[in-house]
Write a protein that holds these residues in place. Structure first.
Motif, PDB file in Angstrom:
ATOM      1  N   LEU A  39       0.846  -1.195   0.000  1.00 57.16           N
ATOM      2  CA  LEU A  39       0.000   0.000   0.000  1.00 57.16           C
ATOM      3  C   LEU A  39       0.882   1.247   0.000  1.00 57.16           C
ATOM      4  N   PRO A  40       0.344   2.350  -0.522  1.00 62.66           N
ATOM      5  CA  PRO A  40       1.175   3.555  -0.625  1.00 62.66           C
ATOM      6  C   PRO A  40       1.588   4.082   0.749  1.00 62.66           C
ATOM      7  N   TYR A  44       5.150   9.189  -0.304  1.00 61.96           N
ATOM      8  CA  TYR A  44       4.703  10.491   0.200  1.00 61.96           C
ATOM      9  C   TYR A  44       5.790  11.131   1.055  1.00 61.96           C
ATOM     10  N   VAL A 103      -1.081  -2.565  -4.484  1.00 60.37           N
ATOM     11  CA  VAL A 103      -2.237  -3.414  -4.749  1.00 60.37           C
ATOM     12  C   VAL A 103      -3.501  -2.560  -4.886  1.00 60.37           C
ATOM     13  N   ARG A 104      -4.300  -2.894  -5.872  1.00 58.12           N
ATOM     14  CA  ARG A 104      -5.633  -2.289  -6.001  1.00 58.12           C
ATOM     15  C   ARG A 104      -6.663  -3.265  -5.467  1.00 58.12           C
ATOM     16  N   THR A 105      -6.899  -4.319  -6.211  1.00 60.87           N
ATOM     17  CA  THR A 105      -7.879  -5.296  -5.722  1.00 60.87           C
ATOM     18  C   THR A 105      -7.314  -6.706  -5.654  1.00 60.87           C
ATOM     19  N   PRO A 107      -4.031  -8.961  -5.289  1.00 64.91           N
ATOM     20  CA  PRO A 107      -2.581  -8.957  -5.057  1.00 64.91           C
ATOM     21  C   PRO A 107      -1.815  -9.876  -6.006  1.00 64.91           C
TER      22      PRO A 107
ATOM     23  N   GLU B  13      -6.179  -6.790  10.579  1.00 65.77           N
ATOM     24  CA  GLU B  13      -4.812  -6.277  10.504  1.00 65.77           C
ATOM     25  C   GLU B  13      -4.783  -4.984   9.670  1.00 65.77           C
ATOM     26  N   ALA B  14      -3.798  -4.141   9.959  1.00 63.13           N
ATOM     27  CA  ALA B  14      -3.646  -2.905   9.176  1.00 63.13           C
ATOM     28  C   ALA B  14      -3.442  -3.234   7.702  1.00 63.13           C
ATOM     29  N   VAL B  16      -4.649  -3.872   3.668  1.00 64.57           N
ATOM     30  CA  VAL B  16      -5.761  -4.581   3.010  1.00 64.57           C
ATOM     31  C   VAL B  16      -5.453  -6.058   2.815  1.00 64.57           C
ATOM     32  N   THR B  18      -5.626  -8.726   4.741  1.00 63.03           N
ATOM     33  CA  THR B  18      -6.668  -9.650   5.185  1.00 63.03           C
ATOM     34  C   THR B  18      -7.897  -9.556   4.279  1.00 63.03           C
ATOM     35  N   THR B  20      -8.010  -8.850   1.138  1.00 64.33           N
ATOM     36  CA  THR B  20      -7.818  -9.494  -0.163  1.00 64.33           C
ATOM     37  C   THR B  20      -7.885 -11.015  -0.032  1.00 64.33           C
ATOM     38  N   ARG B  21      -7.637 -11.523   1.167  1.00 67.86           N
ATOM     39  CA  ARG B  21      -7.651 -12.979   1.342  1.00 67.86           C
ATOM     40  C   ARG B  21      -8.984 -13.500   1.858  1.00 67.86           C
ATOM     41  N   LYS B  39      -2.355   9.777   2.585  1.00 73.15           N
ATOM     42  CA  LYS B  39      -1.932   8.388   2.628  1.00 73.15           C
ATOM     43  C   LYS B  39      -3.065   7.505   3.140  1.00 73.15           C
ATOM     44  N   GLU B  42      -6.006   7.293   0.748  1.00 73.22           N
ATOM     45  CA  GLU B  42      -5.693   6.434  -0.394  1.00 73.22           C
ATOM     46  C   GLU B  42      -5.858   4.954  -0.017  1.00 73.22           C
ATOM     47  N   VAL B  43      -5.330   4.582   1.142  1.00 71.07           N
ATOM     48  CA  VAL B  43      -5.447   3.191   1.585  1.00 71.07           C
ATOM     49  C   VAL B  43      -6.919   2.844   1.829  1.00 71.07           C
ATOM     50  N   ARG B  46      -8.742   2.178  -1.350  1.00 72.25           N
ATOM     51  CA  ARG B  46      -8.453   0.846  -1.905  1.00 72.25           C
ATOM     52  C   ARG B  46      -9.224  -0.216  -1.147  1.00 72.25           C
ATOM     53  N   ALA B  49     -12.701  -0.260  -2.345  1.00 70.10           N
ATOM     54  CA  ALA B  49     -12.814  -0.874  -3.672  1.00 70.10           C
ATOM     55  C   ALA B  49     -12.793  -2.405  -3.564  1.00 70.10           C
ATOM     56  N   ILE B  50     -11.945  -2.915  -2.674  1.00 68.14           N
ATOM     57  CA  ILE B  50     -11.875  -4.368  -2.510  1.00 68.14           C
ATOM     58  C   ILE B  50     -13.181  -4.898  -1.906  1.00 68.14           C
TER      59      ILE B  50
END
Lengths: 258, 127
Positions: A39-40, A44, A103-105, A107, B13-14, B16, B18, B20-21, B39, B42-43, B46, B49-50
């Motif tokens: 992740l980003p 920054y 990662v977007r969606t 991985p 968990e911090a 994404v 978890t 995604t899985r 920051k 942005e996270v 995402r 979106a997931i």
């Protein structure tokens, strides 16, 4: 110098590691900043626009079925040094910045790039760049091979019960590997004179820097700017500068460019 | 497991990873905690979106450590299609964290705790 910043999510790893990398570069060191967070974050703090791009397909090839080794690897003929020179972004102060993509969606889209990224870091000659890594929060990545380049782990710790607990676990994990590494603490968001001592006592780690809770440093984060650009004279930047001084003195093998 | 009649609250968990899985086991609500920094926004975007991609559940964005109207506006702008619940930046939460105490025990009347109490009430009423 090969250092990796680790710690609990939100502890301030990216802000400190990005600032550290640039200050080190300002002193004449060739610095490669390594961002293995999917992740980003670190971009920054370096003052780079964030970019999702993985290492491109042209840099990577599949392992032939009749050979041993990882599934994907750097294309034949492309050395790790060339890969950095070609594909790492250039941040302010000349810091090179390497990531495997964001990662977007899904991985799985980053698998190929991850293999190549790990190979680059594993095979880089030790005297080419000083490495400054920002590892994702938590314990999964740092000690499953992703932090293997580091000779020093800097655990970023806030003076809070949860952060102290995480730091103790990270310290145990860091010290339990099969190679000697130095593990020290960077106290972050310190508000009281006793905080650093408290962190040292509770974690058993040497505290090599105490970064104060600094509204100017925090404001830079809120604005999405590198602390070194938005708040160059802040107490937070000064504390990271002192950390660079200290590690510079302690790493006599570190290469200094003319 | 059968959780009918019970409330399950999971703290993931911090990041994404978890998310995604996760399989297709849906939940009633997914609370995405976002701070007013580019920051974090942005996270959080995402993560949203997931969650949408995997149809995991309805997203509620919790805007944490909000210090000003501008902070909240920045987060609302990033999540125009979601409910955004502000939780103010609150020294009582920081103090509780420093002491390793639950904010609900040490500062039940603090503004941030009040905001979370209201959020819990809303979730129970709508989930």
């Amino acid at each position: 110098m090969r250092v990796a910043f680790v710690g609990k999510g939100g502890a301030g790893k990216s802000a400190i590691s990005g600032t550290f990398a640039r200050l080190l570069a300002r002193r004449g060191h060739p610095v490669l900043a390594i961002d293995s967070d999917p992740l980003p974050g670190m971009a920054y703090s370096l003052g780079l626009p964030h970019d999702d791009a993985p290492l491109p397909d042209e840099a990577i090839e599949d392992r032939p079925d009749d050979e041993e080794g990882p599934r994907y690897r750097l294309r034949a003929g492309l050395s790790p040094v060339e890969a950095v020179e070609r594909y790492a972004a250039t941040a302010p102060d000349g810091v090179r910045f390497l990531q495997f993509g964001k990662v977007r969606t899904d991985p799985r889209a980053l698998f190929r790039s991850q293999f190549a990224f790990r190979q680059i870091i594993r095979e880089l000659p030790v005297d080419r760049w000083d490495l400054v890594g920002d590892l994702p929060g938590g314990t999964r990545q740092p000690f499953t091979g992703w932090g293997g380049y580091a000779d020093t782990f800097l655990i970023v710790v806030e003076p809070m019960a949860k952060s102290l607990l995480s730091a103790r676990r990270l310290a145990r994990l860091a010290s339990s590997g099969d190679r000697p590494v130095r593990v020290v603490a960077v106290a972050n968001k310190v508000t009281e004179a006793v905080d650093a001592e408290h962190i040292s006592r509770r974690t058993g780690l040497e505290v090599v820097a105490a970064v104060p809770l600094d509204p100017v440093f925090a404001a830079a984060e809120r604005a999405g700017k590198a602390p070194l650009d938005a708040a160059p004279d802040s107490a937070g930047v000064q504390a990271v500068s002192s950390l660079v001084d200290r590690l510079e003195k302690e790493h006599p093998r570190m290469k200094v460019t003319p | 497991m059968d959780f009918s009649g019970q409330v399950v609250v999971a703290d993931l968990e911090a990041g994404v990873g978890t998310l995604t899985r996760l399989g297709d086991a849906g939940v009633d609500k997914v609370l995405i905690i976002v701070e007013p920094t580019p920051k974090s926004v942005e996270v959080g975007s995402r993560a949203a979106a997931i969650v949408a991609d995997k149809s995991l559940g309805e997203v509620v964005v919790v805007a944490s450590r909000v210090q000003s109207d501008d902070d909240l506006a920045m987060i609302r702008k990033a999540f125009p299609d979601h409910q955004v619940v502000p939780v103010p930046d609150d020294p009582a939460i920081v103090a509780a964290d420093r002491d390793g105490q639950a904010p609900l025990d040490t500062a039940p009347d603090a503004p941030a705790v009040q905001a979370l109490t209201a959020l819990a009430g809303d979730l129970l009423a709508t989930a």
